[in-house]
Scaffold this motif. Structure first.
Motif, short mmCIF file in Angstrom:
data_model
loop_
_atom_site.label_atom_id
_atom_site.label_comp_id
_atom_site.label_asym_id
_atom_site.label_seq_id
_atom_site.Cartn_x
_atom_site.Cartn_y
_atom_site.Cartn_z
N LYS A 110 5.58 21.90 9.30
CA LYS A 110 5.97 22.04 10.70
C LYS A 110 7.22 22.90 10.83
CE LYS A 110 7.10 19.31 14.82
NZ LYS A 110 7.28 17.93 15.37
N ARG A 111 8.17 22.70 9.89
CA ARG A 111 9.39 23.51 9.92
C ARG A 111 9.08 24.98 9.71
NH1 ARG A 111 13.15 25.82 6.83
NH2 ARG A 111 11.92 25.48 4.95
N GLN A 112 8.08 25.24 8.87
CA GLN A 112 7.67 26.62 8.60
C GLN A 112 6.65 27.13 9.62
OE1 GLN A 112 6.35 27.15 4.55
NE2 GLN A 112 8.19 26.24 3.66
N LYS A 113 6.34 26.28 10.61
CA LYS A 113 5.41 26.63 11.69
C LYS A 113 4.01 26.95 11.15
CE LYS A 113 9.08 28.30 14.73
NZ LYS A 113 9.61 29.41 15.54
N LYS A 114 3.60 26.17 10.16
CA LYS A 114 2.25 26.30 9.61
C LYS A 114 1.42 25.12 10.09
CE LYS A 114 3.73 28.77 5.43
NZ LYS A 114 3.76 28.75 3.94
N ARG A 115 0.22 25.41 10.52
CA ARG A 115 -0.61 24.37 11.12
C ARG A 115 -1.55 23.68 10.15
NH1 ARG A 115 -2.48 27.05 16.92
NH2 ARG A 115 -0.34 27.36 17.79
N SER A 116 -2.06 24.41 9.16
CA SER A 116 -3.06 23.83 8.26
C SER A 116 -2.48 23.62 6.86
CB SER A 116 -4.28 24.75 8.16
OG SER A 116 -3.90 26.04 7.69
N ILE A 117 -3.07 22.66 6.16
CA ILE A 117 -2.64 22.36 4.81
C ILE A 117 -3.36 23.30 3.85
CG2 ILE A 117 -2.57 20.59 3.01
CD1 ILE A 117 -2.63 18.50 5.26
N PRO A 118 -2.63 24.05 3.03
CA PRO A 118 -3.27 24.99 2.10
C PRO A 118 -3.98 24.26 0.96
CG PRO A 118 -0.92 24.90 1.71
CD PRO A 118 -1.16 24.10 2.95
N LYS A 119 -4.87 24.95 0.28
CA LYS A 119 -5.56 24.35 -0.86
C LYS A 119 -4.61 24.03 -2.00
CE LYS A 119 -10.07 26.47 0.04
NZ LYS A 119 -11.14 27.36 -0.48
N LYS A 120 -3.52 24.79 -2.07
CA LYS A 120 -2.48 24.52 -3.05
C LYS A 120 -1.15 24.84 -2.41
CE LYS A 120 -0.83 25.45 -7.73
NZ LYS A 120 -1.05 26.17 -9.03
N LEU A 121 -0.19 23.95 -2.59
CA LEU A 121 1.13 24.16 -2.01
C LEU A 121 1.86 25.26 -2.76
CD1 LEU A 121 2.25 20.44 -1.52
CD2 LEU A 121 1.06 21.92 0.10
N ASP A 122 2.56 26.11 -2.03
CA ASP A 122 3.29 27.17 -2.70
C ASP A 122 4.52 26.61 -3.40
OD1 ASP A 122 5.46 27.03 -0.82
OD2 ASP A 122 4.30 28.25 0.56
N SER A 123 5.16 27.43 -4.22
CA SER A 123 6.28 26.98 -5.04
C SER A 123 7.47 26.53 -4.20
CB SER A 123 6.70 28.10 -6.00
OG SER A 123 7.07 29.27 -5.27
N ALA A 124 7.68 27.16 -3.05
CA ALA A 124 8.82 26.80 -2.20
C ALA A 124 8.66 25.38 -1.65
CB ALA A 124 8.94 27.80 -1.05
N ILE A 125 7.46 25.06 -1.18
CA ILE A 125 7.21 23.72 -0.65
C ILE A 125 7.28 22.70 -1.78
CG2 ILE A 125 5.50 22.21 0.43
CD1 ILE A 125 4.53 24.54 2.06
N SER A 126 6.68 23.03 -2.92
CA SER A 126 6.71 22.12 -4.06
C SER A 126 8.14 21.82 -4.50
CB SER A 126 5.92 22.72 -5.22
OG SER A 126 6.02 21.89 -6.37
N SER A 127 8.97 22.86 -4.55
CA SER A 127 10.36 22.68 -4.94
C SER A 127 11.10 21.80 -3.93
CB SER A 127 11.05 24.05 -5.03
OG SER A 127 12.42 23.91 -5.32
N HIS A 128 10.79 22.00 -2.65
CA HIS A 128 11.40 21.18 -1.60
C HIS A 128 11.03 19.71 -1.77
CE1 HIS A 128 12.65 19.85 2.39
NE2 HIS A 128 11.44 19.33 2.54
N LEU A 129 9.76 19.44 -2.08
CA LEU A 129 9.29 18.06 -2.25
C LEU A 129 9.97 17.39 -3.43
CD1 LEU A 129 5.47 18.61 -1.66
CD2 LEU A 129 7.13 17.68 -0.04
N VAL A 130 10.15 18.13 -4.51
CA VAL A 130 10.81 17.58 -5.69
C VAL A 130 12.27 17.25 -5.38
CG1 VAL A 130 11.60 18.09 -8.03
CG2 VAL A 130 9.29 18.70 -7.34
N GLN A 131 12.95 18.14 -4.66
CA GLN A 131 14.34 17.89 -4.31
C GLN A 131 14.48 16.68 -3.39
OE1 GLN A 131 16.95 19.41 -5.74
NE2 GLN A 131 15.38 20.44 -6.96
N LYS A 132 13.53 16.54 -2.46
CA LYS A 132 13.55 15.37 -1.58
C LYS A 132 13.36 14.08 -2.38
CE LYS A 132 13.24 14.93 2.40
NZ LYS A 132 14.23 14.53 3.44
N ALA A 133 12.45 14.12 -3.34
CA ALA A 133 12.18 12.95 -4.17
C ALA A 133 13.41 12.58 -5.00
CB ALA A 133 10.98 13.21 -5.07
#
Length: 408
Positions: A110-133
């Motif tokens: 939502k922050r990136q203004k993307k509406r659909s979930i990709p088949k694979k998350l890009d490295s930027a989103i993955s890195s963000h998720l790891v940092q949040k965890a």
């Protein structure tokens, strides 16, 4: 000498988690660690790092659609990130972690203004998720630490879904006053002889001995007006721990949450359960210092844009409580011009009127999830000679350099 060695014990330097990991790696069953033949091959998910959809069947058979499976990149508890593995959804039983993972994914998309979930998350989103965890782990460790220090009923939780701010630096959580250099607390020498302090107080119980009213009703709610002192039963009293005149000394009774505000006010505190009007919520705890030392520190805090100084001026302006570097959950309570907490002076084991304990009571019924606040410059009725007031420079702003907190 051999007989003496039989009683020799050496503490294990490994943690229980490390021992559990070793047992699973070596296939060792250990009853004390809760590892048996049924869960020997179970491993704990620490957090989820990534997500992808994989076609496991191309669907070349006529009339058959391609089969797609969901996989998650798993960081295993007790193992380095280099040993993280992709696991199919069916192998994962961590429902709460999965829920949290997708909440984070949707927020970032939502922050990136993307509406659909990709088949694979890009490295930027993955890195963000790891940092949040990892950030949640740090806050969870702090939460465990805070609760390990308390002996009261209420539990403290920590939540930050706003930014990456972690536990405050240069701050030590304490549950009782830290007495500064050159200050001595005089312990009470006598106690009451009551067997029923509320219904049959002897000589007015502890409050009567100090020529004041009994402060609480049978539900533990304060019934005297702000500005009047509270004299609780002390450790020399005949009554037991369940005495109705022992309220503040029992500590926090409600579950509270230290949370990150979303409007620039830093940390705040909210209640996780309903609080009745006139009930005790928390004490203001910190270092007890002299007024002279408070003046010196005040000049430093003013330059930093933050101060946690609270004058103890019940009878004389000689001492101050400083909660900047040592304090309890009250350190994180924000200011409001319409507060739901009221200050009372309380005396328990120390009857030195220059050194009252500072207790916060609810001014009204406080709903579950509501933020707790008090007025940093509150004034008690000046007609009453026994008054309590806030330091005029008191503006609790979270960490040094944070913007001043306005009324909420």
């Amino acid at each position: 000498m051999a007989e003496n060695l039989k009683e020799c014990q050496v503490a294990c330097k490994a943690t229980l988690e490390q021992l559990e990991t070793v047992c699973r790696e070596e296939g060792v069953i250990c009853k004390d660690l809760g590892i048996n033949k049924y869960n020997l091959c179970d491993f704990e998910v620490e957090y989820l790092c990534n997500y992808k959809k994989v076609v496991v069947s191309n669907g070349k058979t006529p009339g058959r659609t391609p089969e797609v499976q969901e996989f998650y990149l798993v960081k295993w508890k007790g193992y380095p990130e280099s040993m993280s593995t992709w696991e199919p959804r069916k192998n994962l039983k961590c429902v709460d972690l999965l829920t949290q993972f997708w909440e984070d994914v949707h927020k970032e998309l939502k922050r990136q203004k993307k509406r659909s979930i990709p088949k694979k998350l890009d490295s930027a989103i993955s890195s963000h998720l790891v940092q949040k965890a990892k950030h949640r782990q740090i806050l969870r460790q702090w939460e465990v630490h805070l609760n390990s220090l308390g002996t009261h009923k209420g539990r403290i939780s920590v939540c930050n879904e706003v930014d990456s701010e972690g536990p405050p630096k240069n701050f030590t959580y304490i549950n009782d006053y830290k007495v500064g250099e050159g200050i001595t607390l005089t312990e009470v020498a006598v106690g009451c002889e009551c067997t029923d302090c509320l219904d049959n107080p002897v000589d007015g119980c502890c409050a009567g001995a100090s020529q004041h009213r009994f402060a609480y009703n049978d539900s533990g709610q304060v019934r005297i007006r702000p500005g009047m002192p509270i004299y609780e039963c002390n450790k020399r009293c005949r009554c037991g721990p369940d005495c109705p005149n022992r309220v503040v000394q029992r500590g926090i009774q409600y579950s509270l949450c230290i949370f990150r505000t979303d409007n620039g006010r830093g940390w705040g505190v909210r209640t996780m359960e309903r609080i009745r009007k006139n009930t005790f919520v928390m004490e203001y705890v910190g270092e007890i210092i002299t007024t002279e030392e408070a003046e010196r520190r005040g000049h430093i805090y003013d330059r930093e844009g933050a101060t946690y100084l609270f004058d103890l001026d019940y009878v004389d302006d000689e001492y101050t409580v400083d909660a900047a570097h040592y304090g309890n959950i009250s350190h994180f309570v924000n200011h409001s011009c319409d507060p739901n907490l009221q200050v009372y002076n309380v005396f328990i084991n120390n009857l030195d009127e220059r050194l009252p304990r500072i207790a916060f009571f609810a001014t009204r019924t406080i709903k579950t999830g509501e933020e707790l606040t008090f007025d940093y410059k509150m004034q008690i009725d000046p007609v009453d000679a026994e008054s309590t007031k806030m330091d005029s420079n008191f503006s609790l702003t979270g960490l040094p350099g944070s913007p001043k907190r306005e009324c909420v």
